[in-house]
Design an enzyme around this catalytic site. Structure first.
Site, PDB file in Angstrom:
ATOM      1  N   HIS A 220     -19.445   6.198 -13.181  1.00 33.89           N
ATOM      2  CA  HIS A 220     -18.213   6.812 -12.679  1.00 33.89           C
ATOM      3  C   HIS A 220     -17.457   5.848 -11.773  1.00 33.89           C
ATOM      4  CE1 HIS A 220     -20.738  10.612 -13.194  1.00 33.89           C
ATOM      5  NE2 HIS A 220     -19.687  10.859 -13.953  1.00 33.89           N
TER       6      HIS A 220
ATOM      7  N   VAL B 284     -21.924   1.963 -18.760  1.00 34.34           N
ATOM      8  CA  VAL B 284     -22.667   1.275 -17.704  1.00 34.34           C
ATOM      9  C   VAL B 284     -24.126   1.719 -17.807  1.00 34.34           C
ATOM     10  CG1 VAL B 284     -22.934   0.951 -15.211  1.00 34.34           C
ATOM     11  CG2 VAL B 284     -20.644   1.128 -16.219  1.00 34.34           C
TER      12      VAL B 284
END
Length: 295
Positions: free
Chosen positions: A37, A176
């Protein structure tokens, strides 16, 4: 960073930004923020004058009340994590702000929402499309940032923005991963220590299968081997493991064009998803006619 909880206060602020000529970036989240995020927030701050991060656990995209109840709520720590990144607003609406009494509208995106998570979780992407549209409009966003880990969701949102002529540009950002390869997800917090050690097998298995397929290996055999490896490693069940074309997400039985491998599997009562790209082989013959979706 200011925390805002009402549409009226948010709208007053965004209108003042518009008068100043500022661009607005949006990062929609359901909280329990992790480095994935925060990478979206970092990019949004680089590319926009103002940035809004939203935190709303959207009940309309959950199929299970139990799953909704277990979803982590960590507003205080989320706000603390955001502080160094320079976001201007954390927008935290409650249920009535998003879905007031009498709310009766649902937005549905067909095509790219079929199969995969759309098949395993009926109505999920209707909930996503509806809440994302509301957030785009409430935040008056020029750009919105989404991770590629939820690649089907990304394509649904792209289709939504194009079809409804929304001004918001959709920016997809790379997945990620943890150091061991596990795609970062808020759901990872629910894994016990033993299952957490098993979870990175997802990335290993997908990478191995993608390598085999991209070198001309049989798709069906590569997927069978991958399923066996996951179950042997300790995964409970597999919702799907499929090769789909990119970006239209049509089911593929050979790598004759660019695609992605998509996986959803259960471990320790937690549903984990991931995907990796697969290069298309120009030398592969054109596919025979076959149903695009499994029966």
């Amino acid at each position: 960073m200011k925390i805002i909880r009402t549409k009226a206060e948010l709208r007053a602020l965004t209108q003042s930004w518009r008068r100043a000529g500022d661009s607005i970036g949006l990062v929609p989240t359901m909280g329990a923020l992790h480095a994935g995020h925060l990478s979206l927030v970092d990019r949004a701050c680089d590319e926009n004058d103002r940035v809004i991060v939203t935190l709303f656990v959207n009940p309309r995209q959950f199929n299970s009340p139990e799953d909704l109840a277990k979803y982590p709520r960590t507003e205080d720590s989320d706000a603390e994590k955001l502080t160094p990144y320079g976001a201007d607003v954390l927008y935290v609406p409650d249920g009535p702000q998003m879905y007031p009494d009498g709310f009766a509208t649902t937005i549905s995106v067909t095509g790219v929402s079929a199969g995969l998570c759309g098949g395993a979780r009926p109505g999920h992407f209707d909930g996503v499309a509806t809440v994302v549209t509301k957030l785009f409009l409430q935040c008056d966003a020029d750009r919105a940032y989404f991770g590629e880990k939820d690649y089907q969701q990304l394509q649904v949102v792209i289709r939504l923005a194009e079809d409804l002529d929304l001004k918001t540009e959709i920016v997809g950002c790379p997945t990620v991963r943890e150091d061991d390869g596990l795609a970062m997800s808020s759901r990872n917090l629910r894994l016990g220590p033993g299952p957490r050690e098993i979870a990175p097998v997802i990335a290993q298995v997908l990478d191995d299968a993608a390598r085999v397929i991209s070198r001309g290996g049989q798709v069906a055999q590569a997927l069978d081997n991958a399923r066996a490896a996951l179950l042997t490693a300790g995964f409970d069940t597999i919702d799907y493991l499929e090769l789909r074309s990119d970006p239209d997400l049509k089911l593929m039985n050979r790598a004759d064009r660019p695609g992605r491998l998509f996986l959803a599997a259960w471990l320790d009562g937690v549903r984990l998803i991931d995907n990796v790209p697969v290069a298309g082989l120009a030398s592969v013959p054109a596919p025979e006619d076959h149903p695009l979706e499994p029966a």
